[in-house]
Design an enzyme around this catalytic site. Structure first.
Site, PDB file in Angstrom:
ATOM      1  N   HIS A  14      37.481  38.899  30.389  1.00 58.63           N
ATOM      2  CA  HIS A  14      38.057  38.497  28.910  1.00 58.63           C
ATOM      3  C   HIS A  14      38.031  37.131  28.524  1.00 58.63           C
ATOM      4  O   HIS A  14      38.463  36.365  29.250  1.00 58.63           O
ATOM      5  CB  HIS A  14      39.530  39.146  28.883  1.00 58.63           C
ATOM      6  CG  HIS A  14      39.516  40.749  29.189  1.00 58.63           C
ATOM      7  ND1 HIS A  14      39.581  41.598  28.445  1.00 58.63           N
ATOM      8  CD2 HIS A  14      39.552  41.259  30.390  1.00 58.63           C
ATOM      9  CE1 HIS A  14      39.651  43.006  29.034  1.00 58.63           C
ATOM     10  NE2 HIS A  14      39.523  42.589  30.509  1.00 58.63           N
ATOM     11  N   GLU A 194      42.562  52.293  36.007  1.00 65.45           N
ATOM     12  CA  GLU A 194      43.210  50.972  36.454  1.00 65.45           C
ATOM     13  C   GLU A 194      44.713  51.174  36.637  1.00 65.45           C
ATOM     14  O   GLU A 194      45.098  51.453  37.870  1.00 65.45           O
ATOM     15  CB  GLU A 194      43.031  49.731  35.483  1.00 65.45           C
ATOM     16  CG  GLU A 194      43.716  48.382  36.039  1.00 65.45           C
ATOM     17  CD  GLU A 194      43.756  47.384  34.974  1.00 65.45           C
ATOM     18  OE1 GLU A 194      43.772  47.546  33.791  1.00 65.45           O
ATOM     19  OE2 GLU A 194      43.878  46.294  35.337  1.00 65.45           O
ATOM     20  N   ASP A 273      40.302  38.075  34.501  1.00 67.33           N
ATOM     21  CA  ASP A 273      40.851  37.131  33.783  1.00 67.33           C
ATOM     22  C   ASP A 273      41.216  35.902  35.023  1.00 67.33           C
ATOM     23  O   ASP A 273      42.420  35.657  35.477  1.00 67.33           O
ATOM     24  CB  ASP A 273      42.335  37.681  33.364  1.00 67.33           C
ATOM     25  CG  ASP A 273      42.145  38.747  32.547  1.00 67.33           C
ATOM     26  OD1 ASP A 273      41.695  38.640  31.365  1.00 67.33           O
ATOM     27  OD2 ASP A 273      42.415  39.894  33.088  1.00 67.33           O
TER      28      ASP A 273
END
Ligand code: ADE
Ligand code: ZN
Length: 327
Positions: A14, A194, A273
């Site tokens: 991201h 997830e 991330d």
């Protein structure tokens, strides 16, 4: 060759989630925006669980307010990833943060990101974009974001996906957005499996029909689903360090990536991330080598699989493939 020096392909990152903390603090200071509470005493992003992570992530993203800010972010992120050996990266881009879903504004943000990415090619890294809607913002906003994606689809903006909190709404609520993106020629990926179990992976495959799943690791809880993923060649974008940092698994040896790979599922490795999870792709490789005995040849094979699963055009793939070749 050390694992750090290995050329790498990363499919799940991201853009805002890769913002170095010092970059966010610097931009906040320039703009006079308070970032109190977002960082710990050591200056790292501070959060206790996934939902707080999302809040900190969105608050940090609020300092990015103009296309020029996104250009600077893109440059900073690509410099760091290139230094870690990444030669090809697909980044999730969010019109929600870049203009709030307004097409004219999105075009300006996208142009700025692309310009920074073109300049970074000289540093040996190629970037392609995947527009990503944010599930917890709901299906109406996802439609607006899908229209932004469809209008800017092409050889650089190559994919469409969905991220955010996996639990609100049902995958079928986002079918219109995915159909819109598919009809515009975009390739599809979706976060699932997830924070929700195998049923969420099944529902995502049925209603959104992506060729890749972001994470997808909880498919391991249902052997028939694992077999289905293997048979259909569905690609998992696995981010073990993210899953461990967010508490999904207690440690590296408990992570299912090795079991999924042994079961014949096409697995790729990414960081999600990275500064939030104190990781880099090299660090992931080191931990996986320790946990499962994976060697340089394993990582090279995973990188070839990732390049095969990349959403870029054939010419870009052919240009990059020789850089992954090992003699
Ligand atoms: N957005 C950024 N990171 C994410 C993750 N790990 N899961 C869902 N949405 C995200
Ligand atoms: Zn993600």
């Amino acid at each position: 060759m050390s694992l750090a020096a290995l050329p790498k392909v990363e499919l799940h990152l991201h853009l805002e989630g890769a913002a170095p903390p010092a970059f966010v603090r610097g931009l906040a200071a320039e703009k006079g925006i308070s970032v109190a509470g977002l960082f710990d005493a050591a200056g790292a992003y501070a959060f206790d669980d996934f939902w707080q992570f999302l809040r900190v992530y969105e608050a940090a993203t609020a300092v990015l307010q103009t296309p020029a800010d996104y250009a600077r972010l893109t440059t900073a992120v690509l410099e760091e990833r290139a230094a870690d050996g990444v030669i090809y990266l697909e980044a999730f881009l969010s019109p929600d943060f870049c203009g709030g879903g307004d097409l004219a504004a999105w075009r300006e943000y996208l142009a700025a990101i692309r310009e920074a990415a073109d300049a970074a090619e000289a540093g040996g890294i190629t970037l392609r974009g995947i527009v990503t809607c944010i599930r917890h913002l709901g299906p109406d906003q996802a439609r607006r974001v899908a229209l932004c994606a469809a209008e800017t689809a092409g050889d650089w903006l190559v994919g469409f996906g969905i991220a955010g909190d996996e639990r609100p709404f049902h995958p079928r609520d986002f079918a219109w957005a995915f159909d819109c993106a598919r009809e515009a020629g975009l390739r599809l990926t979706a976060h699932a499996g997830e924070w929700d179990g195998p049923a969420s992976v099944r529902a995502t495959l049925e209603h959104l029909r992506p060729e890749r799943i972001g994470h997808g690791v909880r498919a391991v809880e249902e052997p028939a689903l694992v077999a289905h993923l293997a048979e259909t060649g569905t690609v998992l974008e696995v981010c073990p360090g993210s899953n461990i940092a967010l508490g999904l698994y207690p440690d590296w040896r408990a992570h299912p990536v090795d079991r999924l790979r042994r079961a014949g599922v096409t697995v790729t490795l990414s960081t999600d991330d990275p500064p939030f999870f104190h990781t880099t792709l090299s660090a992931e490789y080191d931990r996986l080598a320790e946990a499962f005995g994976w060697e340089a040849d394993d990582f090279a094979a995973l990188n070839r699989a990732a390049l095969d699963a990349a959403f870029c055009d054939g010419a870009t793939r052919d240009r990059l493939a020789p850089r992954l070749a090992r003699d």
